[in-house]
Write a protein that holds these residues in place. Structure first.
Motif, PDB file in Angstrom:
ATOM      1  N   PRO A  36      33.365  46.393  50.768  1.00  0.00           N
ATOM      2  CA  PRO A  36      32.203  46.905  49.842  1.00  0.00           C
ATOM      3  C   PRO A  36      32.483  46.174  48.583  1.00  0.00           C
ATOM      4  CG  PRO A  36      32.734  48.717  51.418  1.00  0.00           C
ATOM      5  CD  PRO A  36      33.857  47.838  51.741  1.00  0.00           C
ATOM      6  N   ALA A  37      33.657  46.413  48.281  1.00  0.00           N
ATOM      7  CA  ALA A  37      33.925  46.170  46.803  1.00  0.00           C
ATOM      8  C   ALA A  37      34.051  44.551  46.681  1.00  0.00           C
ATOM      9  CB  ALA A  37      35.657  46.480  46.533  1.00  0.00           C
ATOM     10  N   THR A  38      34.146  43.751  47.810  1.00  0.00           N
ATOM     11  CA  THR A  38      33.971  42.307  47.555  1.00  0.00           C
ATOM     12  C   THR A  38      32.574  42.158  47.547  1.00  0.00           C
ATOM     13  OG1 THR A  38      35.913  41.866  48.941  1.00  0.00           O
ATOM     14  CG2 THR A  38      34.530  40.149  48.910  1.00  0.00           C
ATOM     15  N   ARG A  39      31.723  42.702  48.495  1.00  0.00           N
ATOM     16  CA  ARG A  39      30.364  42.562  48.625  1.00  0.00           C
ATOM     17  C   ARG A  39      29.651  42.768  47.406  1.00  0.00           C
ATOM     18  NH1 ARG A  39      30.382  45.345  53.430  1.00  0.00           N
ATOM     19  NH2 ARG A  39      29.311  46.942  52.754  1.00  0.00           N
ATOM     20  N   GLN A  57      25.608  31.355  31.658  1.00  0.00           N
ATOM     21  CA  GLN A  57      26.480  31.614  30.217  1.00  0.00           C
ATOM     22  C   GLN A  57      27.324  32.892  30.441  1.00  0.00           C
ATOM     23  OE1 GLN A  57      23.829  32.581  26.968  1.00  0.00           O
ATOM     24  NE2 GLN A  57      25.160  32.724  25.704  1.00  0.00           N
ATOM     25  N   LEU A  58      27.084  34.008  31.252  1.00  0.00           N
ATOM     26  CA  LEU A  58      28.105  35.059  31.283  1.00  0.00           C
ATOM     27  C   LEU A  58      29.404  34.416  32.355  1.00  0.00           C
ATOM     28  CD1 LEU A  58      29.074  37.804  30.939  1.00  0.00           C
ATOM     29  CD2 LEU A  58      27.247  38.563  32.857  1.00  0.00           C
ATOM     30  N   ARG A  59      28.867  33.979  33.370  1.00  0.00           N
ATOM     31  CA  ARG A  59      29.754  33.335  34.227  1.00  0.00           C
ATOM     32  C   ARG A  59      30.853  32.654  33.619  1.00  0.00           C
ATOM     33  NH1 ARG A  59      25.048  32.773  37.920  1.00  0.00           N
ATOM     34  NH2 ARG A  59      25.590  30.469  37.868  1.00  0.00           N
ATOM     35  N   ALA A  60      30.325  31.696  32.655  1.00  0.00           N
ATOM     36  CA  ALA A  60      31.299  30.963  32.160  1.00  0.00           C
ATOM     37  C   ALA A  60      32.166  31.698  31.227  1.00  0.00           C
ATOM     38  CB  ALA A  60      30.399  29.966  31.250  1.00  0.00           C
ATOM     39  N   GLN A  61      32.055  32.915  30.952  1.00  0.00           N
ATOM     40  CA  GLN A  61      33.102  33.446  30.207  1.00  0.00           C
ATOM     41  C   GLN A  61      34.202  34.483  31.034  1.00  0.00           C
ATOM     42  OE1 GLN A  61      31.277  35.463  26.327  1.00  0.00           O
ATOM     43  NE2 GLN A  61      29.416  34.826  27.227  1.00  0.00           N
ATOM     44  N   LEU A  62      33.881  34.604  32.335  1.00  0.00           N
ATOM     45  CA  LEU A  62      34.436  35.445  33.015  1.00  0.00           C
ATOM     46  C   LEU A  62      35.871  34.954  33.484  1.00  0.00           C
ATOM     47  CD1 LEU A  62      31.668  36.733  35.538  1.00  0.00           C
ATOM     48  CD2 LEU A  62      32.645  37.934  33.464  1.00  0.00           C
ATOM     49  N   VAL A  63      36.761  36.063  33.539  1.00  0.00           N
ATOM     50  CA  VAL A  63      38.093  35.530  33.973  1.00  0.00           C
ATOM     51  C   VAL A  63      38.484  36.341  35.020  1.00  0.00           C
ATOM     52  CG1 VAL A  63      38.983  34.396  31.630  1.00  0.00           C
ATOM     53  CG2 VAL A  63      39.196  36.825  32.100  1.00  0.00           C
ATOM     54  N   LYS A  64      37.839  37.530  35.320  1.00  0.00           N
ATOM     55  CA  LYS A  64      38.227  38.379  36.196  1.00  0.00           C
ATOM     56  C   LYS A  64      37.243  39.283  36.590  1.00  0.00           C
ATOM     57  CE  LYS A  64      41.935  41.648  37.537  1.00  0.00           C
ATOM     58  NZ  LYS A  64      43.112  42.209  37.037  1.00  0.00           N
ATOM     59  N   VAL A  65      36.975  39.683  37.845  1.00  0.00           N
ATOM     60  CA  VAL A  65      36.072  40.648  38.249  1.00  0.00           C
ATOM     61  C   VAL A  65      36.701  41.499  39.327  1.00  0.00           C
ATOM     62  CG1 VAL A  65      34.947  38.860  40.116  1.00  0.00           C
ATOM     63  CG2 VAL A  65      33.606  41.040  39.679  1.00  0.00           C
ATOM     64  N   SER A  66      36.760  42.754  39.173  1.00  0.00           N
ATOM     65  CA  SER A  66      37.397  43.777  39.863  1.00  0.00           C
ATOM     66  C   SER A  66      36.599  44.933  40.285  1.00  0.00           C
ATOM     67  CB  SER A  66      38.550  43.929  39.181  1.00  0.00           C
ATOM     68  OG  SER A  66      38.149  44.988  37.956  1.00  0.00           O
ATOM     69  N   GLY A  70      33.455  49.221  45.144  1.00  0.00           N
ATOM     70  CA  GLY A  70      32.081  48.650  45.292  1.00  0.00           C
ATOM     71  C   GLY A  70      31.106  49.250  44.106  1.00  0.00           C
ATOM     72  N   GLY A  71      31.392  50.543  43.921  1.00  0.00           N
ATOM     73  CA  GLY A  71      30.578  51.201  42.869  1.00  0.00           C
ATOM     74  C   GLY A  71      31.142  51.292  41.445  1.00  0.00           C
ATOM     75  N   ASP A  72      32.292  50.508  41.428  1.00  0.00           N
ATOM     76  CA  ASP A  72      33.299  50.528  39.817  1.00  0.00           C
ATOM     77  C   ASP A  72      33.470  49.160  39.480  1.00  0.00           C
ATOM     78  OD1 ASP A  72      34.704  50.061  42.064  1.00  0.00           O
ATOM     79  OD2 ASP A  72      36.436  51.253  41.071  1.00  0.00           O
ATOM     80  N   VAL A  73      32.401  48.105  39.621  1.00  0.00           N
ATOM     81  CA  VAL A  73      32.826  46.979  39.311  1.00  0.00           C
ATOM     82  C   VAL A  73      33.074  46.749  37.751  1.00  0.00           C
ATOM     83  CG1 VAL A  73      31.985  44.395  39.334  1.00  0.00           C
ATOM     84  CG2 VAL A  73      31.541  45.789  41.205  1.00  0.00           C
ATOM     85  N   ALA A  96      26.202  47.277  42.464  1.00  0.00           N
ATOM     86  CA  ALA A  96      25.458  46.097  42.383  1.00  0.00           C
ATOM     87  C   ALA A  96      23.980  46.325  42.187  1.00  0.00           C
ATOM     88  CB  ALA A  96      25.734  44.964  43.524  1.00  0.00           C
ATOM     89  N   GLU A  97      23.591  47.414  42.357  1.00  0.00           N
ATOM     90  CA  GLU A  97      22.148  47.868  42.101  1.00  0.00           C
ATOM     91  C   GLU A  97      21.729  47.482  40.736  1.00  0.00           C
ATOM     92  OE1 GLU A  97      21.507  51.967  43.038  1.00  0.00           O
ATOM     93  OE2 GLU A  97      22.268  51.820  45.125  1.00  0.00           O
ATOM     94  N   ASN A  98      20.624  46.794  40.856  1.00  0.00           N
ATOM     95  CA  ASN A  98      19.857  46.571  39.519  1.00  0.00           C
ATOM     96  C   ASN A  98      20.733  45.544  38.723  1.00  0.00           C
ATOM     97  OD1 ASN A  98      17.942  48.778  39.896  1.00  0.00           O
ATOM     98  ND2 ASN A  98      19.268  50.151  39.233  1.00  0.00           N
ATOM     99  N   SER A  99      21.245  44.593  39.391  1.00  0.00           N
ATOM    100  CA  SER A  99      22.096  43.746  38.579  1.00  0.00           C
ATOM    101  C   SER A  99      21.256  42.566  37.881  1.00  0.00           C
ATOM    102  CB  SER A  99      23.148  42.819  39.768  1.00  0.00           C
ATOM    103  OG  SER A  99      23.799  43.709  40.222  1.00  0.00           O
ATOM    104  N   GLN A 100      20.004  42.431  38.329  1.00  0.00           N
ATOM    105  CA  GLN A 100      19.147  41.629  37.311  1.00  0.00           C
ATOM    106  C   GLN A 100      18.855  42.264  35.980  1.00  0.00           C
ATOM    107  OE1 GLN A 100      18.451  38.694  37.828  1.00  0.00           O
ATOM    108  NE2 GLN A 100      19.108  38.172  40.072  1.00  0.00           N
ATOM    109  N   ARG A 101      18.493  43.474  36.238  1.00  0.00           N
ATOM    110  CA  ARG A 101      18.337  44.404  34.741  1.00  0.00           C
ATOM    111  C   ARG A 101      19.430  44.508  34.067  1.00  0.00           C
ATOM    112  NH1 ARG A 101      15.469  46.070  30.749  1.00  0.00           N
ATOM    113  NH2 ARG A 101      15.788  48.357  30.412  1.00  0.00           N
TER     114      ARG A 101
END
Length: 243
Positions: free
Chosen positions: A164-167, A179-188, A192-195, A210-215
């Motif tokens: 679930p965390a990976t998904r 623009q945001l992905r270019a700044q990312l160095v880590k995602v943890s 799955g509910g605490d990204v 991951a809910e409402n990620s576009q928003r």
């Protein structure tokens, strides 16, 4: 007055029957020849190498050698095209770790085309045996020696499409603007509910699920223009900045 033809009616009928018999025989031979021709062509197409596989073309492969794809396809030269099981060929090629999808098609008289779509990494998992590449489905599919530029580290209990965390992490990466992905160095994430996202300048984004990620992505863009260290968009309607 009696006509000469009237004196010999049977001869006239016999004369008319002769051409009819010839036409019938001719049609029968033409039909038989057509059947034999069709059967012969069918035999040549189905049971001989005349219309067999003489070339295997590989398209779409960027880092996978074409010979590796051909070896996985395991198509015997000369195999009649109509008898080639494209589903089996597709399944064999799909087992290559770097293959995301594959399509197999025939092209007469003797060519098979294998169109490959390779997996694209979205994150990496550093490990003692090298750098693991993870694609958009959450699959850990390849190990390389050096970390590719521009990919964030994925910190999860176990990188897997079933985790679930990976998904959640790969879903958020897909929703995040470039623009945001270019700044990312880590995602943890642990559940799955605490990204959380860590930017190159040390700032942290608490994303939540991951809910409402576009928003959340839309809210975060202007939020990052404000000074701070921790940006919380867990609840997109009530974002906060701290530090």
């Amino acid at each position: 007055m009696t006509r000469l033809a009237d004196l010999h009616p049977q001869e006239d009928e016999a004369d008319e029957e002769i051409p009819d018999r010839h036409r019938f025989r001719r049609r029968r031979w033409v039909a038989l020849l057509a059947v034999v021709t069709v059967l012969a062509l069918g035999y040549l197409v189905v049971f001989t190498s005349l219309f067999g596989v003489h070339a295997v073309e590989v398209v779409g492969a960027r880092t996978i050698p074409a010979d590796t794809v051909r070896a996985a396809a395991a198509i015997e030269p000369g195999t009649p095209l109509v008898r080639l099981d494209t589903d089996e060929v597709r399944a064999r090629v799909a087992k290559l770790p770097k293959v995301f999808s594959v399509d197999v098609s025939r092209s007469f008289p003797g060519t098979v085309e294998i169109a490959v779509t390779e997996r694209t990494p979205v994150a990496v998992v550093p490990s003692a045996d090298g750098v693991h590449l993870v694609d958009g489905t959450g699959l850990d599919y390849e190990i390389v020696k050096q970390r590719p530029a521009g990919l964030p580290e994925l910190a999860v209990p176990s990188a897997s499409p079933d985790d679930p965390a990976t998904r959640a992490c790969v879903t958020i990466l897909a929703a995040a603007p470039q623009q945001l992905r270019a700044q990312l160095v880590k995602v943890s994430s642990k559940t799955g509910g605490d990204v959380e996202l860590v930017l190159g300048d040390g700032r942290v984004v608490k994303w939540g699920s991951a809910e409402n990620s576009q928003r959340k992505a839309a809210v975060l863009a202007p939020l990052l223009t404000r000074p701070g260290k921790i940006y919380d968009v867990t609840t997109a309607d009530f974002p906060t900045v701290a530090g």
